[in-house]
Design a protein around this motif. Sequence first.
Motif: not given
Lengths: 178, 225, 337
Positions: A52, C175, C223
């Motif tokens: 990611m 996520k 991120t």
Amino acid sequence: MSDGPSVTGGPGVGGSRCAAIELESPTATRRAGLAMGRTLPDRALVLFSGEMGSGKTTLIKAICEGLGIAPETVISPTYTLVNIYPGPPPVYHVDLFRIEKPEAMLELDRDDWINPGGPTLIEWPEAALPLLEGESVLQVRMAHAGNDALRRTLEAEGGAALFAALFQALEREDAAQE
Amino acid sequence: MTHALAIDTTSDYLSLAVLKGERPAGSRYLPCGVKATQIVIQEIDGLLTGAGLTAHDLELIVVAVGPGSFTGTRIGMAAAATFGQVLARPVIGVDTLQLLAAQTEPAADVTFHALLNCARDEVYHAAYRWNGVPVALGPIAMTTFGELHRVVGEAPVVARRFDPAPANGEDPLSRFDPMPLRRPHPDAELLLELGLARYREHPAGPFPLPQPIYLKSEAFRKWRR
Amino acid sequence: MAPLASDPLGLAIDTTFDDTSVAILRGKREVLANLTLSQFKDHEEFGGVVPERASRKHLEAIQPLLAQALTRAGVGFGELDYVAVSTVPGLLGSILVGLTVAKSLAYLLARPLIGINHIEAHPYANVLAHGELPFPALHLVAAGGHTLLIHQTGHFQWSIVGRSVDDAAGECVDKVAKMFGHAMPGGPAVDRLALTHAPAAHRFPRPMLNDPGLDFSFSGLKTAVLYYRRDHGGDLEEGPVLSAFFDAVIEVLIVKTLRAARRFRPKAVTVSGGLAASQKLRAAFEAAAAEAGLRLLYPPPELCTDNAAMVACLAAHRYAAGRFDDLTLDGRPNLLD
């Protein structure tokens, strides 16, 4: 990199080729993606790996833009599994992040996730690897370069003949950056 | 008197047939690709109307359960199951290899194979003997052309492919010994015959809802090795 | 076609995403049955016909679910006045199963067929919970693969005025939760931790917050959490970090929603979709809406996640308006084409 996806099977005529370029910023990533999109062969299968935040989203948006897709319509297919961007050519954007067992891929027809009429871009492709054996794919690996928050490396590996134009375009991008 | 409807959407064709009082009363065999969902109900309606029936006259639904296109198979089975559920009528599933095998009618002592090539090097196959209908000698298996030669040998075959034959190079299906066919297509009239034969063996049931056949294990077995 | 029933009994099917859902609705708001396959922990409840409890097994699940829904509602097929089904967006192969079942039902029962946009249906969970929506309304839909701001001026009259240009908010939360070892979907775990932990001092970025438009971006936030976690290694306490991260998600959603509200001056703002089940998000939205003098509506948690009741509710409005589809209705994978 050894932990990336690998598919056994021939790269086709001309053997396989590998290119690695450093991208100093998201702008450079976008330029590389545009160049890749413009030179991607007709029904290319492209597998993306990289953790990611390694720039996959930026790269894939740009590849789609290079293929003529409006980049703001390119969104994550994590939940839908497959986004189909109407072309021409139509582009399949696949994300198998949520497919935990490869067996789950057996519930899908090939045409559900492999574009019969254009390129297919697959993120988190691990679950699909058994079904891609023997296919000539382009593997794209994105990674952080060192400790610089913006720098990335892009590695592309695939059939030298099939992806000749794309490799040339990447070479030009690499040269332009230096 | 049996009125029955047969539905097969496992391939690129929408195949339908209706039986009115034991006699074929119309059929469809239309290329439709993935558009089966769009046309299937209207075609069924047209077929029933043409036969002078309504859906509520049906006593039996026969459906092809695969192997074949997954989405296609699900469309036909979803329709058949709903017809069965609403009309409270039995739904009989027939696999697509038996359907292929029914295209021919060899002597009783001939062992023959039905081959279905759905994608690239993946072939579904099963062995049959004829006894009124094709009787399977074993379960449907999925294999590659390489291994198929070992299994089939010189035995005659009924073969079908879904994808176009490879443009350059020989069609691997042509290496097998083809049998004479009594019907040109594995169409829904054949499906009706097979479903009806199954129904008459046990007309009192039970009739569990047929399940789709998804065989794709071969690619994964290879992967694990 | 028979005259429209005044208090119609409708059946709705949703197979657009992972879950198989069936609902039966009386009138516009009375939910008689609202079943999803994932609710059934015990196979016995399924009356012996046991589909494997797995995602995208719609074909195997739908007939038993239909039977169960009719039983719960205490009605028979013949009493239904219309059949509704979600036809967009989702995985086409999944949509077509529900669509074929719905068409077969509509045909066999000789009742109208109504195809529904699953995203358009999400705000109708609020109609079930609170009554008719005042128009114009502004909807934040944070569901599955979509984060959208929808401006609605009347039934069936709506447009998307803002959307995520990369990851959906819920996906970002899932996520990030997975980064910290939580199973998918991680939203509930993050919500729980965020409620019980003060946020860490670290301020995560609010992507596109200062962009004057109404679009969202969540990929960069994900991120940022990844980097933060990597740089702080083992001595990281997840509660405060996830709490700070979730604050960033919520702030972006609220700021953009309020910005849209200033632009469109809605009579109500609704929040729906899986993320709307979050207690922390609701509390923050309530405070913000109160301060801005906005009327805020959100559904009870069970109507936030994908369900066929909201599909039935929108379909009931379509039925009342006499807007039906014919049997050639098709499914569509993309929300926007």
